[in-house]
Design a protein around this motif. Structure first.
Motif, short mmCIF file in Angstrom:
data_model
loop_
_atom_site.label_atom_id
_atom_site.label_comp_id
_atom_site.label_asym_id
_atom_site.label_seq_id
_atom_site.Cartn_x
_atom_site.Cartn_y
_atom_site.Cartn_z
N THR A 20 28.79 21.07 34.57
CA THR A 20 29.92 20.12 35.49
C THR A 20 31.43 20.90 35.52
O THR A 20 32.16 20.43 36.11
CB THR A 20 29.89 18.91 35.37
N ASN A 21 31.53 21.82 34.61
CA ASN A 21 33.52 22.60 34.99
C ASN A 21 33.02 23.41 36.13
O ASN A 21 32.20 23.95 36.65
CB ASN A 21 33.06 23.22 33.68
N LEU A 22 34.62 22.55 36.79
CA LEU A 22 34.77 23.55 37.82
C LEU A 22 35.59 24.98 37.71
O LEU A 22 35.19 25.30 38.57
CB LEU A 22 35.87 22.22 38.37
N ILE A 23 36.07 25.31 36.52
CA ILE A 23 36.67 25.86 35.73
C ILE A 23 36.30 26.25 34.45
O ILE A 23 35.91 25.92 33.83
CB ILE A 23 37.92 26.18 35.48
N ASN A 24 35.57 28.05 35.09
CA ASN A 24 34.59 28.14 33.79
C ASN A 24 34.96 29.55 33.41
O ASN A 24 35.62 30.46 33.11
CB ASN A 24 34.01 28.78 34.27
N ASP A 25 36.60 28.63 32.36
CA ASP A 25 37.57 29.91 31.54
C ASP A 25 37.50 28.81 29.92
O ASP A 25 37.78 27.83 30.39
CB ASP A 25 38.51 29.72 32.52
N GLU A 26 37.24 28.88 29.04
CA GLU A 26 37.31 28.68 27.77
C GLU A 26 38.83 29.03 27.35
O GLU A 26 39.43 27.87 26.80
CB GLU A 26 37.15 29.85 26.54
N ARG A 27 39.58 28.75 28.31
CA ARG A 27 41.25 28.92 28.07
C ARG A 27 41.16 26.97 28.83
O ARG A 27 42.41 26.76 28.11
CB ARG A 27 42.04 29.67 28.46
N VAL A 28 40.74 26.49 29.03
CA VAL A 28 40.83 25.34 29.94
C VAL A 28 39.86 24.70 28.95
O VAL A 28 38.32 24.56 29.41
CB VAL A 28 40.35 25.23 31.98
N THR A 29 40.48 23.31 29.09
CA THR A 29 39.61 22.52 27.84
C THR A 29 40.13 21.27 28.71
O THR A 29 40.32 20.87 29.33
CB THR A 29 39.86 22.45 26.14
N GLU A 30 38.38 20.30 27.59
CA GLU A 30 39.08 18.91 28.35
C GLU A 30 39.05 18.65 30.03
O GLU A 30 38.75 17.52 30.40
CB GLU A 30 40.06 18.19 27.98
N GLN A 31 37.22 19.21 31.07
CA GLN A 31 37.62 18.92 31.15
C GLN A 31 37.15 18.29 32.15
O GLN A 31 35.63 17.54 31.94
CB GLN A 31 36.48 20.12 32.45
N LYS A 32 37.16 16.75 33.06
CA LYS A 32 36.90 15.46 32.82
C LYS A 32 36.87 15.20 34.58
O LYS A 32 38.05 15.21 35.26
CB LYS A 32 37.20 14.05 32.54
N ASN A 33 35.45 14.77 34.90
CA ASN A 33 35.89 14.21 35.75
C ASN A 33 36.59 13.05 36.73
O ASN A 33 36.68 12.44 36.09
CB ASN A 33 34.35 13.70 36.76
N CYS A 34 37.21 13.47 38.06
CA CYS A 34 37.89 12.49 38.36
C CYS A 34 37.34 10.92 38.74
O CYS A 34 38.21 9.76 38.52
CB CYS A 34 38.64 12.84 39.78
N PHE A 35 36.14 11.24 38.99
CA PHE A 35 35.42 10.06 39.31
C PHE A 35 34.74 8.97 38.93
O PHE A 35 33.43 8.85 38.46
CB PHE A 35 34.33 10.29 40.86
N THR A 36 35.39 9.02 37.32
CA THR A 36 35.10 8.38 36.07
C THR A 36 35.66 7.00 35.91
O THR A 36 36.75 6.86 36.31
CB THR A 36 34.56 9.02 34.72
N PHE A 182 43.72 31.32 36.01
CA PHE A 182 42.33 30.06 36.71
C PHE A 182 41.10 31.13 37.00
O PHE A 182 40.08 30.53 38.25
CB PHE A 182 42.45 29.16 36.35
N ILE A 183 41.47 31.36 38.12
CA ILE A 183 41.66 31.06 39.63
C ILE A 183 40.04 31.82 40.53
O ILE A 183 39.12 31.52 40.83
CB ILE A 183 42.54 31.51 41.52
N PRO A 184 40.26 33.54 39.57
CA PRO A 184 39.18 33.69 39.31
C PRO A 184 37.87 33.03 39.06
O PRO A 184 36.97 33.62 38.57
CB PRO A 184 39.17 35.25 39.10
N SER A 185 37.90 32.40 38.06
CA SER A 185 37.14 31.44 37.71
C SER A 185 36.54 30.56 38.22
O SER A 185 36.20 29.47 37.16
CB SER A 185 37.36 30.98 35.62
N ILE A 186 36.86 30.30 39.28
CA ILE A 186 36.50 28.95 39.62
C ILE A 186 35.58 29.31 40.82
O ILE A 186 35.61 29.71 41.71
CB ILE A 186 37.39 28.62 40.29
N GLU A 187 34.37 28.53 40.62
CA GLU A 187 33.55 29.20 41.80
C GLU A 187 33.38 28.42 43.04
O GLU A 187 33.87 27.93 43.42
CB GLU A 187 32.25 27.78 41.39
N GLY A 188 33.51 29.88 43.79
CA GLY A 188 33.58 29.36 45.23
C GLY A 188 34.90 29.47 46.01
O GLY A 188 35.33 29.56 46.78
N ALA A 189 35.97 29.74 44.80
CA ALA A 189 37.51 29.83 44.90
C ALA A 189 37.92 31.54 45.55
O ALA A 189 37.06 32.43 45.26
CB ALA A 189 38.05 29.63 44.09
N ASP A 190 38.61 31.65 46.62
CA ASP A 190 38.78 33.50 46.98
C ASP A 190 40.08 33.44 46.03
O ASP A 190 40.68 33.10 46.87
CB ASP A 190 38.78 33.52 48.87
#
Length: 336
Positions: A20-36, A182-190
């Motif tokens: 479910t991570n939107l950024i696939n980069d190990e430097r980015v932590t604690e990714q949490k869905n806003c809709f919770t 982090f932008i290159p590690s976001i799926e679907g981002a140009d």
């Protein structure tokens, strides 16, 4: 058997969490869905806000009016639309030894890679921090038009780390620039189509950030300042913010304000990076003269730009919100 089942459950949980991570980069932590939490559905959010309002409002009539304004501004239909269409996460990342909080919003479905907008918030410290309501009001409508939006809360915001301080355009600019990695590690981002925009103080952050990077294709500022020293003649009380936020302000007032004022170094701006300036004439927080003076300087230096002024509108462009959003969306669709 119980031990093996536990291991399997832990593996499944770990995999689903990563998926479910939107950024696939190990430097980015604690990714949490806003809709919770209370933001799982509109009724839950509204009930939570009603409890909050009740602690401050004694009159039943005023409470009803406040909730009516809340529904008018947000509403279940709009909430459900954005929850269906958008993915949204908060996250943490490390900059200069500081834990910084950020957020990312992107359409769930797209047939092609999408342009990326780095958003720079206004305010200072916790004041003006991007919470769910401000995401829904200001960022979800833009992301829903086909953009990935990523932004920083800036160091020291929503964080008790004693060494992290928002310097109002000082080292906190590194928090903005770090998002680029982090932008290159976001799926679907140009990663080849990146724009940047900011509101109020965020406009200053935008100009300061693009001085240090060269792959931003277009920028925009909304109700933003361009000359902090001159701005004190419009709004003297801002000096309290500068005293609190800017290091060594009393000893180096002029130099520190000039460093943060794009009007002093317009000639250093890229002649190929178009700039959109949006402002209301009745802005009591940041005078419209900031954008008008900057537009004049951009013309003198032959830097492509567009100045959009909304008569009688305020700092938040409440009278022209949808029109201003369309202006912003069209600007970035044209140049990204």
């Amino acid at each position: 058997m119980t031990k093996n089942l536990l291991i399997i459950l832990l593996v499944i949980f770990s995999f689903s969490s990563q998926a479910t991570n939107l950024i696939n980069d190990e430097r980015v932590t604690e990714q949490k869905n806003c809709f919770t939490w209370i933001f799982t559905d509109y009724d839950s959010w509204r009930n939570g806000m009603e409890k909050k309002f009740k602690r401050k409002i004694n009159s039943e009539e005023k409470l009803k009016q406040t909730l009516a304004r809340f529904d008018s501004r947000f509403g279940k239909e709009k909430f459900d639309l954005y929850k269906t269409n958008l993915s949204c996460s908060t996250f943490e990342y490390l900059v200069d030894g500081n834990v910084v909080k950020g957020y990312i919003i992107k359409p769930k479905v797209s047939t092609e890679k999408l342009p990326v907008l780095i958003y720079n918030r206004g305010g200072n410290g916790n004041f003006g921090g991007v919470v769910f309501g401000s995401m829904m009001n200001n960022l979800f409508p833009i992301a829903n038009e086909g953009f990935v939006i990523i932004g920083s809360q800036y160091r020291g915001t929503f964080n008790s780390q004693s060494t992290a301080h928002d310097e109002f355009g000082g080292s906190d600019i590194n928090d903005v620039i770090a998002l680029m990695d982090f932008i290159p590690s976001i799926e679907g981002a140009d990663a080849q189509r990146i724009g940047m925009y900011g509101a109020s103080r965020g406009g200053m952050q935008t100009h300061l950030a693009v001085k240090k990077v060269n792959n931003i294709k277009a920028i925009a500022t909304i109700s933003s300042n361009s000359d902090l020293q001159k701005g004190l003649t419009y709004r003297p009380e801002m000096e309290k913010v500068y005293l609190h936020r800017i290091p060594n302000y009393e000893q180096n007032k002029v130099a520190e304000l000039q460093k943060r004022s794009v009007l002093n170094w317009v000639s250093e701006l890229s002649p190929t990076m178009p700039i959109l300036l949006i402002h209301g004439t009745n802005d009591k927080r940041v005078s419209v003269k900031h954008s008008m003076d900057l537009a004049d300087a951009l013309s003198t230096n032959n830097i492509p730009h567009k100045l959009v002024i909304y008569p009688e509108d305020n700092h938040f462009l409440d009278k022209n919100k949808e029109t201003a959003e369309k202006e912003l969306v069209n600007w970035f669709k044209d140049y990204l």
